[in-house]
Scaffold this active site. Structure first.
Site, short mmCIF file in Angstrom:
data_model
loop_
_atom_site.label_atom_id
_atom_site.label_comp_id
_atom_site.label_asym_id
_atom_site.label_seq_id
_atom_site.Cartn_x
_atom_site.Cartn_y
_atom_site.Cartn_z
N GLY B 10 5.02 6.45 1.81
CA GLY B 10 5.31 6.09 0.42
C GLY B 10 5.00 7.21 -0.55
N GLU B 103 -1.67 6.88 7.20
CA GLU B 103 -2.04 6.50 8.55
C GLU B 103 -0.92 6.75 9.57
OE1 GLU B 103 -3.85 2.39 10.20
OE2 GLU B 103 -3.38 2.51 8.05
N THR B 125 -2.87 8.33 0.63
CA THR B 125 -2.67 6.89 0.49
C THR B 125 -3.09 6.50 -0.92
OG1 THR B 125 -3.76 4.78 0.84
CG2 THR B 125 -4.77 6.67 1.89
N ILE B 126 -2.16 5.93 -1.61
CA ILE B 126 -2.43 5.51 -2.98
C ILE B 126 -3.48 4.41 -3.00
CG2 ILE B 126 -0.73 3.67 -3.29
CD1 ILE B 126 0.16 5.45 -5.77
N ASP B 127 -3.62 3.72 -1.87
CA ASP B 127 -4.52 2.56 -1.79
C ASP B 127 -5.98 2.96 -1.57
OD1 ASP B 127 -2.44 0.74 -2.08
OD2 ASP B 127 -1.99 0.78 0.05
N GLY B 170 -2.11 -3.06 -3.17
CA GLY B 170 -3.27 -3.26 -2.30
C GLY B 170 -3.04 -4.41 -1.32
N HIS B 271 6.34 -0.46 -8.74
CA HIS B 271 6.53 0.96 -8.45
C HIS B 271 5.97 1.92 -9.49
CE1 HIS B 271 9.38 -0.58 -5.49
NE2 HIS B 271 9.11 0.53 -4.86
N ILE B 272 5.81 1.45 -10.73
CA ILE B 272 5.34 2.42 -11.73
C ILE B 272 3.94 2.92 -11.40
CG2 ILE B 272 6.80 1.65 -13.66
CD1 ILE B 272 4.36 0.19 -14.81
N GLN B 273 3.21 2.21 -10.54
CA GLN B 273 1.89 2.66 -10.13
C GLN B 273 1.94 3.91 -9.25
OE1 GLN B 273 -0.76 -0.98 -8.88
NE2 GLN B 273 1.38 -1.61 -8.95
#
Lengths: 341, 341, 341, 341
Positions: B10, B103, B125-127, B170, B271-273
């Site tokens: 992503g 991952e 990873t954005i998370d 998340g 998606h804006i995140q």
């Protein structure tokens, strides 16, 4: 327990977030009562207080500044200052003190602790130059404001084939310049830790002008040339003893114009770096500092200050705050140098 | 040395900053040559490349997305995929590979390394749910975007005496919800790690309505109630006659309306995140990751990925990337709970 | 038709949006062909061009600056300049010219038109001081940047009980100061159109300090006291003949400190007001200007410039651009005065 | 004079700026006294008031929402509602009323005026669909928030070769979609005023995928296809196996996926468009509306509402507010169409 809270030294985004966290957890979890001291050490010195309860801290999380006010009053330098503070704390039934501030404020806190005052410190410096903690709140906000400005300067520099200099905060440590410069894609970054060679700076400027881009130079206010270069023109002193005119940014622009024949302009970001709403990073860090500080009070763990180590909030001795300035290590500056020119 | 670079999985703010740092230091300091592989593992699998030199990476530091494109192509799941990649690398004279991804992408990198490919990984990873590193780039940007939205929701909630729910990213870890909720002054934060009790959530909502403020609930998309609670399905009508659809945010709104009789509305940030310009923190982190990755290649230190530990960028084994999900520890959630209600 | 495009004068957010709109409609709708002239009038004067097609304008809408570069070259002041331009246009097969710029650039355009060159103008001034149009693009962006800075200054001023002065652009007209000051909640706004009385300014400052807030003063760079007040210290001239030091903002701070005994600090916003991505308002306005300009060319309606009147984009004579400066009318300043003190 | 103020209908950035301007000029210049009515018409209907003086409006200029609260209570639809209001105004010694709101709120104001209540209106609609005024406050803020989101979506769309749809507010008028789409560089903009042809939309999407960019579609919530097209219902599975739910944005994504075989994703901006701090434009406009409204009261010029015409704030009849919806004219949509595909 009845706890006093004060904020000292320069403004810094996140101060209110600390205050809120202290009060919310103190009242809600530990059942403490609070009193706010106004304007740093002036508050306990002159016995000037304000109410500090859940209502007083509602809505202040996103707000810059400090609802308690601040000052640079130093009770150590005032005859009988420390005694006066102890007296006022006793008079007000204040059992413990949370002091939020920089080197100076925490230095006073340490001396008060040595004289029997129950105090916990929360470190605050927008300059990020405190050894005991990985980061201080306010720094991330200052860097983001500077980067936003640098992003804007790029297009102007390119359109006008002009060198643009952005002077940021940092008298003794170049952290804001380093991070803002790296994040902003600066072509040269100048920091107090490493006296710069004006010839090398001009070489970078000239090599940059050979591309279709234009040079952006980020300079900490405390940066200076190697000895003998650039005869700095002393600015005039104002009524408060501050130098009014002609910081390093302006002097650098003159020097670059003189040496390269290219136009150079300076923007001094100044106070906008330390005001306004904190970033998410600073809000979370300040909140966690506040939670840890009130827990330290609750634990009777005085003489400590809170600090960030990795992702953990820990407690270290108050003397850590004043030990040694955390300057930019050579390795970090070398990382940035990869992008010079 | 001729080095291939690819970005998989992503979108994440900071990918371009990594690519730029790798190329700037690789070409400028080590004298490397680069080739860009398009769309993650699809690039080396299908031999699709693009030029990657100093010119190609100029100006990309502040830009979101990835100039190399991305995909979720997994060569492991494709018959002969790994062999095909080795073949294409050999054919293209590619000596080593830098794989930037999460991952999945790094899992493939590990397997390729085990089969003799010289690869270095950069975690993405954005998370923020990767165990080996304190933070991953993109996370700080996502949190700031969410906080800006939450700041805006407060005034609407208050003006309309309405509960507002903000659903953030998340699926398996609640880091974005935790940090955005703490920084945004949320009254409840719901994360996947801890199934929530809808009665308790409604109690917080009702107690908040007794103040002059209104409740803001931040919920991670993967949050869910304790078993047996909340049975409303997508498409049902809520108490106010609105069609309720979709994810946990919408279902929560319905349930709160049904149980409290108060209006509740949901905003799904989506998606804006994950798009747009990275914050200063993410630009610096991504840049430092890139510098360390290319140094690892230069050092012949393959099978590693770069990671942040405290303020240092270090190298750890590629298998660290896929070992275990870094979820929100109970202690961090308890910090946030101080502010609930 | 083959059309030349140039941008002259100071940088201004929205220039690229105009260029993109001109080219997108010119190529896509009217079937025109374009050539870009570099650095304002220097381009046609020296015959320096760049390709300008659909690909060249992709992605430039949100970018500040101008892909064509800019300069203050004035061919009128160069011997044979006009003839040289006509010659170069003929040589390059350029049928018509779109000149995007301020008073100077459009003044040249008018003179060329009078000498037979087919030219259409697009007005550009960040200062909004052009009579023929309700607003010019770039102004809204500048005002928003200033307001963001002022928002930040408020919290610092209050925390430190300090007067903060924000110096914004505006040598001859106070539009940016007026709008930024009104939107930023300034306690005093000083503009070039109305010489200020330093006693009155100090009275406002002192009355403000009696509240729990602190004074914010927004001052246009061209503002000045009534005659006889404040002996302005002349700054030094730099290599390019610009005054380097001690603008009105700094002088005002000195004067306020001297007279009120309160601390005062100045932030000079400088170049960040004119760089970077345009606001939505400026992007839409610039785009609509571009569309109207290319339609004027298509219609053979030369010697005109485009303008905003109400919500409509119209065409007016090129001489309108240079007729008279649009200064802040007394009524608008009186609106702002309601909030002084 | 004693003047009541109320805010009705949906939240809108700038409401507090109007209230502040009314009170600051009313108290400071005209010597009025104020009373705040809570939650729109519910306030005067139920006699619920709050103090409204200089202190109450300090610091609210930059804040979203309304300190008076809002509701959609319509006294006309309540038996004896109008009489009840007149009674409560008389009881409270309220001489005149300033009603800030949209079509509904101002419709009530008109009817009250016809029945002898001294009322002045301030128009408020985030959708900008009011005929009597060039712009309404809140609109510029909503557009800027949408553009910021669209700027972010571009990079994600490109990195993933995916169509991204951004659903914005606008049930009956497409102003936000039009301006945000133009400013955000959308490839297609769909508005309620013009039913769209899904084949044409898909053709734009496919042509865009042939460039190195990816399609961004901005759609107003009230947009719809020409009759007979697009039959997918909420809850169906799309071509990629995702559940598609809800509004036009989601349905459009399904349809595009089905027809083009490309991935499409939707972001619904929702409430974040109407909350939070207003832009400079909206702060200035709202402030000037407030100043004009209180002057109208002072002049005894009732039954009027304030409006923007060009750069002037004027007064028009209250019935102007409810006359006719201001929809996007064909010419403005054609401007945007130049950039489609």
């Amino acid at each position: 327990m009845r706890i006093g809270v004060l904020t000292g030294g320069g403004d810094c985004p996140g101060l209110n977030a600390v205050i809120r966290a202290v009060v919310r957890k103190g009242v809600g979890v530990h059942g403490h009562e609070f009193v706010g001291f106004r304007d740093g050490w002036r508050g306990p010195l002159e016995g000037e207080t304000m109410p500090l309860d859940i209502e007083a801290v509602r809505g202040i999380l996103p707000r810059g500044g400090t609802i308690l006010g601040s000052s640079r009053t130093n009770p150590i330098k005032i005859d009988g200052g420390v005694e006066k503070i102890k007296e006022n704390l006793a008079k007000g039934g204040v059992d413990a003190l949370i002091a939020i501030g920089g080197e100076d404020t925490l230095g006073v806190a340490k001396q008060l602790f040595d004289k029997g005052v129950k105090v916990v410190g929360v470190p605050k410096t927008i300059d990020n130059d405190l050894n005991a903690t990985d980061y201080t709140f306010g720094f991330d906000t200052a860097v983001n404001i500077a980067v936003e400005a640098i992003d804007r300067l790029h297009t102007t520099a390119e359109s006008h084939h002009r060198a643009l200099i952005c002077e940021v905060m940092g008298r003794h440590a170049g952290w804001i310049a380093l991070h803002a410069g790296m994040a902003g894609g600066a072509n040269v970054i100048l920091i107090p830790e490493k006296p710069f060679d004006i010839d090398r700076v001009c070489a970078y400027v000239e090599s940059r002008f050979k591309t279709k881009y234009a040079p952006i130079i980020v300079v900490a206010e405390g940066a200076h040339p190697v000895e003998g270069q650039m005869t700095l023109q002393a600015g005039e002193l104002d009524a408060f003893g501050h130098v009014r005119l002609g910081g390093i940014g302006e002097n650098l622009a003159s020097e670059i114009e003189k040496r390269t024949g290219k136009e150079a302009r300076t923007t001094v970001l100044g106070h906008i770096q330390r005001g306004g709403t904190p970033t998410a990073f600073d809000r979370v860090l300040a909140t966690r500092f506040g939670l840890q500080a009130i827990d330290a009070v609750q634990d009777g763990d005085f003489g400590k200050m809170v600090a960030l180590q990795g992702t953990e909030i820990v407690r270290v001795g108050l003397d850590e705050a004043t030990k040694e300035l955390k300057t930019v290590p050579a390795g970090r500056y070398e990382e940035a140098e990869v992008f010079f020119g």
